[in-house]
Write a protein that holds these residues in place. Structure first.
Motif, short mmCIF file in Angstrom:
data_model
loop_
_atom_site.label_atom_id
_atom_site.label_comp_id
_atom_site.label_asym_id
_atom_site.label_seq_id
_atom_site.Cartn_x
_atom_site.Cartn_y
_atom_site.Cartn_z
N GLY A 199 0.82 -1.20 0.00
CA GLY A 199 0.00 0.00 0.00
C GLY A 199 0.86 1.26 0.00
N GLN A 200 0.27 2.36 0.43
CA GLN A 200 0.98 3.65 0.39
C GLN A 200 2.25 3.64 1.25
OE1 GLN A 200 -1.16 7.00 2.06
NE2 GLN A 200 0.46 8.45 1.50
N LEU A 201 2.21 2.94 2.39
CA LEU A 201 3.31 3.07 3.36
C LEU A 201 4.28 1.90 3.41
CD1 LEU A 201 1.33 4.55 6.40
CD2 LEU A 201 2.29 5.72 4.42
N ASP A 239 1.88 -9.25 0.97
CA ASP A 239 0.58 -8.69 0.60
C ASP A 239 -0.17 -9.78 -0.14
OD1 ASP A 239 -1.56 -6.86 -0.47
OD2 ASP A 239 -0.20 -5.30 0.24
N ARG A 242 -1.51 -8.89 -3.09
CA ARG A 242 -1.45 -8.41 -4.48
C ARG A 242 -0.09 -8.77 -5.07
NH1 ARG A 242 -2.02 -2.54 -5.00
NH2 ARG A 242 -1.67 -2.13 -2.78
N ASP A 249 -1.96 -13.69 3.32
CA ASP A 249 -3.33 -13.20 3.51
C ASP A 249 -3.62 -13.24 5.01
OD1 ASP A 249 -6.01 -12.71 3.66
OD2 ASP A 249 -6.61 -14.24 2.21
N ILE A 250 -3.85 -12.08 5.60
CA ILE A 250 -4.03 -12.05 7.06
C ILE A 250 -5.34 -12.70 7.50
CG2 ILE A 250 -2.55 -10.04 7.53
CD1 ILE A 250 -5.41 -8.55 7.81
N TYR A 301 0.32 -3.73 8.54
CA TYR A 301 -0.18 -2.59 7.77
C TYR A 301 -1.46 -2.89 6.97
CZ TYR A 301 3.44 1.00 8.46
OH TYR A 301 4.24 2.00 8.98
N SER A 302 -1.85 -4.16 6.86
CA SER A 302 -3.06 -4.45 6.06
C SER A 302 -4.26 -3.73 6.66
CB SER A 302 -3.39 -5.95 6.09
OG SER A 302 -2.26 -6.72 5.84
N SER A 336 -2.54 3.00 14.31
CA SER A 336 -3.90 3.51 14.40
C SER A 336 -3.90 4.86 13.67
CB SER A 336 -4.35 3.61 15.85
OG SER A 336 -5.71 4.00 15.90
N TYR A 391 -13.79 2.01 9.69
CA TYR A 391 -12.33 2.14 9.83
C TYR A 391 -11.96 2.59 11.24
CZ TYR A 391 -7.63 4.06 8.75
OH TYR A 391 -6.28 4.37 8.72
N LYS A 426 -10.14 0.51 14.31
CA LYS A 426 -8.86 0.95 14.87
C LYS A 426 -8.95 1.13 16.39
CE LYS A 426 -6.15 1.16 11.22
NZ LYS A 426 -4.92 0.37 11.08
N PRO A 478 -1.27 10.67 11.76
CA PRO A 478 -2.10 11.65 11.04
C PRO A 478 -2.24 11.20 9.57
CG PRO A 478 -0.12 12.65 12.03
CD PRO A 478 0.06 11.16 12.07
N ILE A 509 -0.95 10.68 6.06
CA ILE A 509 0.45 10.58 5.65
C ILE A 509 0.60 10.99 4.18
CG2 ILE A 509 2.47 9.09 5.49
CD1 ILE A 509 1.42 9.57 8.39
N1 LIG Z 1 -1.80 6.26 4.76
C1 LIG Z 1 -2.24 7.02 5.78
O1 LIG Z 1 -2.44 8.22 5.68
C2 LIG Z 1 -2.47 6.35 7.09
C3 LIG Z 1 -2.36 4.99 7.27
N2 LIG Z 1 -2.61 4.43 8.49
C4 LIG Z 1 -2.51 2.99 8.65
O2 LIG Z 1 -1.27 2.51 8.14
C5 LIG Z 1 -1.46 1.22 7.55
C6 LIG Z 1 -0.93 1.25 6.13
O3 LIG Z 1 -1.65 2.23 5.42
P1 LIG Z 1 -1.56 2.38 3.84
O4 LIG Z 1 -0.30 1.80 3.33
O5 LIG Z 1 -1.90 3.78 3.55
O6 LIG Z 1 -2.80 1.46 3.40
P2 LIG Z 1 -3.20 1.00 1.91
O7 LIG Z 1 -4.67 0.97 1.83
O8 LIG Z 1 -2.46 1.81 0.91
O9 LIG Z 1 -2.62 -0.49 1.86
C7 LIG Z 1 -3.21 -1.54 2.59
C8 LIG Z 1 -2.73 -2.86 2.02
O10 LIG Z 1 -3.40 -3.92 2.69
C9 LIG Z 1 -3.53 -4.98 1.78
N3 LIG Z 1 -4.55 -5.96 2.17
C10 LIG Z 1 -5.90 -5.87 2.04
N4 LIG Z 1 -6.48 -7.03 2.43
C11 LIG Z 1 -5.48 -7.84 2.85
C12 LIG Z 1 -5.44 -9.18 3.36
N5 LIG Z 1 -6.54 -9.91 3.51
N6 LIG Z 1 -4.22 -9.71 3.68
C13 LIG Z 1 -3.08 -8.99 3.52
N7 LIG Z 1 -3.07 -7.73 3.04
C14 LIG Z 1 -4.26 -7.17 2.69
C15 LIG Z 1 -3.88 -4.29 0.46
O11 LIG Z 1 -3.61 -5.14 -0.66
C16 LIG Z 1 -3.00 -3.04 0.52
O12 LIG Z 1 -1.80 -3.22 -0.21
C17 LIG Z 1 -2.95 0.93 7.64
O13 LIG Z 1 -3.19 0.09 8.75
C18 LIG Z 1 -3.58 2.28 7.87
O14 LIG Z 1 -4.76 2.18 8.62
C19 LIG Z 1 -3.00 5.16 9.57
C20 LIG Z 1 -3.16 6.51 9.44
C21 LIG Z 1 -2.85 7.23 8.23
#
Ligand SMILES: NC(=O)C1=CN([C@@H]2O[C@H](COP(=O)(O)OP(=O)(O)OC[C@H]3O[C@@H](n4cnc5c(N)ncnc54)[C@H](O)[C@@H]3O)[C@@H](O)[C@H]2O)C=CC1
Ligand SMILES: CC(=O)[C@H](N)C(=O)O
Length: 373
Positions: A65-67, A88, A90, A106-107, A128-129, A169, A195, A199, A223, A225
């Motif tokens: 994902g993004q992070l 992941d 994907r 797969d979590i 991070y999922s 969170s 969501y 959390k 916050p 990101i």
């Molecule tokens: N990006 C942000 O601004 C923020 C992110 N967070 C938290 O940081 C974490 C990472 O965030 P991002 O990278 O932005 O999220 P994202 O939405 O970009 O990526 C999430 C990833 O989880 C994977 N995923 C979905 N279902 C899955 C499964 N069953 N098994 C394994 N993986 C699975 C997806 O394929 C995706 O690559 C998340 O928990 C999010 O809540 C918290 C606050 C802000």
């Protein structure tokens, strides 16, 4: 000592928790029983011997994902490429696949997760999922499965194998009845999104496992990101990433939040550094298991003003998405992160001007490369 009296005393200590100033689990991890998945009573929870001198063996879930990709690259610089496994469900792009270990995980599949942890001798897990705020509202049952059932699997595997577990969170864990300017670490949390609910559940479950089973659970409330080289996954703060790409490419941006919507934000480098810092913090320095972290707070109009200083022809228009706007209106405008600063020395590097310069430089050089090719 009669068993009932002993149990009563232990339970009392567990419930008193940090109010009595304890910084270690109030409950010895095997005092009241075993892990939630019925591990035998003589199982050794902290069996993975982990000396601070050895690098941890790291697994990142939801790493595409993004992070996650940025986190993997950051941790690989510190712990070595082969000690950090990205996972992941994907298919990874080629540059990610070639940059270090990647596996399918797969979590929602508990056995697959456990096999991954065992076969790779994992000691630290970054979970991070997730489905983020806006996509979560569009698919509540999937969000509930991934964010809640998936978290249960992660907690159980982590407790069973003595892992240090990081779960992020979010500002989204607060709701309209929380203090919004600023939101402190401890206050009313009644979020109105799946969501946010998931959390808050993660924060509470992680803390419960810490007190009940001795799980080394650590959690930061991020916050919104902002990252240059990865795309956001469907949240409410996504506009603050997309604006830079559009500004450089087209000189304009259509924003889906109202101009005065103030939200806490952070540049990804600060976020990843905070994540590693809290994971490396000595246990005795942590007075809590879940901390707010903050860097800056701005509105779309203020962000646009800052972009205008670099791109004078830049234009922003507004086409408000009612779902995202309602979510943003229920979130904190500002975050109080004084506990993180006091306990483990948190300090951000990027404020709004540095953020905007860094993001525009990245996209500017990207677009110059694209034009040259
Ligand atoms: N990006 C942000 O601004 C923020 C992110 N967070 C938290 O940081 C974490 C990472 O965030 P991002 O990278 O932005 O999220 P994202 O939405 O970009 O990526 C999430 C990833 O989880 C994977 N995923 C979905 N279902 C899955 C499964 N069953 N098994 C394994 N993986 C699975 C997806 O394929 C995706 O690559 C998340 O928990 C999010 O809540 C918290 C606050 C802000
Ligand atoms: C702040 C977050 O948790 C995320 N970026 C979202 O907007 O859902």
């Amino acid at each position: 000592m009669p068993v009932v009296r002993m149990l009563r005393e232990v339970a009392g200590r567990m419930l008193r928790g940090p109010a009595c100033g304890c910084r270690t689990p109030a409950l010895p991890c095997r005092f009241l029983g075993t892990s939630p998945r019925q591990i035998p009573a003589d199982a050794n929870f902290h069996s993975t011997s982990f000396s601070e001198a050895d690098p941890p063996r790291v697994l990142i879930t939801g790493g595409l994902g993004q992070l996650g990709v940025g986190l993997a690259s950051f941790l690989r610089k510190r712990f070595g490429k082969d000690n950090v496994i990205l996972s992941d469900i994907r298919k990874p792009p080629e540059h990610v696949f070639l940059s270090g270990p990647f596996i399918y995980s797969d979590i929602l599949d508990y056995k697959n997760l456990r096999e991954t942890v065992v076969n790779n001798r994992v000691t630290w897990l970054f979970h991070y999922s997730a489905l983020l705020s806006a996509v979560g509202e569009a698919n509540v049952s999937l969000a509930r499965a991934v964010n809640i059932t998936g978290l249960h699997n992660v907690l159980d595997v982590a407790a069973e194998h003595g892992l240090r577990l990081f779960v992020p969170s979010t500002i989204g864990a607060f709701g309209p009845t929380s203090p919004r300017n600023p939101a402190p670490d401890l206050c009313i949390q009644r979020p109105r999104t799946i969501y946010g609910v998931s959390k808050v559940h993660a924060e509470l479950m992680g803390e419960y496992y810490y007190y009940r089973y001795g799980l080394d659970f650590r959690c930061l409330r991020y916050p919104g990101i902002i990252s240059a080289d990865s795309q956001p996954g469907g949240g409410t703060t996504d506009y603050a990433v997309q604006i830079f790409h559009s500004a450089v490419k087209n000189g304009r941006f259509e924003c889906n939040l109202e101009p005065g919507t103030r939200l806490p934000m952070m540049y990804i480098d600060d976020c990843l550094r905070a994540t590693l810092e809290v994971m490396e913090a000595p246990a005795e320095s942590l007075s809590m298991r879940t901390y707010n972290i903050n860097a800056m707070s701005f509105t779309p109009a203020e962000l646009a003003q800052e972009v205008l200083k670099h791109i004078p022809e830049f234009q922003i228009t507004y086409n408000v998405d009612s779902v995202r706007q309602a979510i943003a209106d229920s979130w904190p405008m500002n975050f109080d992160d004084s506990n993180a600063r006091k306990d483990w020395g948190w300090k951000h590097d990027f404020d709004l001007p540095e953020l905007v310069t860094t993001m525009l430089n990245f996209h500017g050089s990207e677009s110059r490369i694209a034009q040259a090719n």
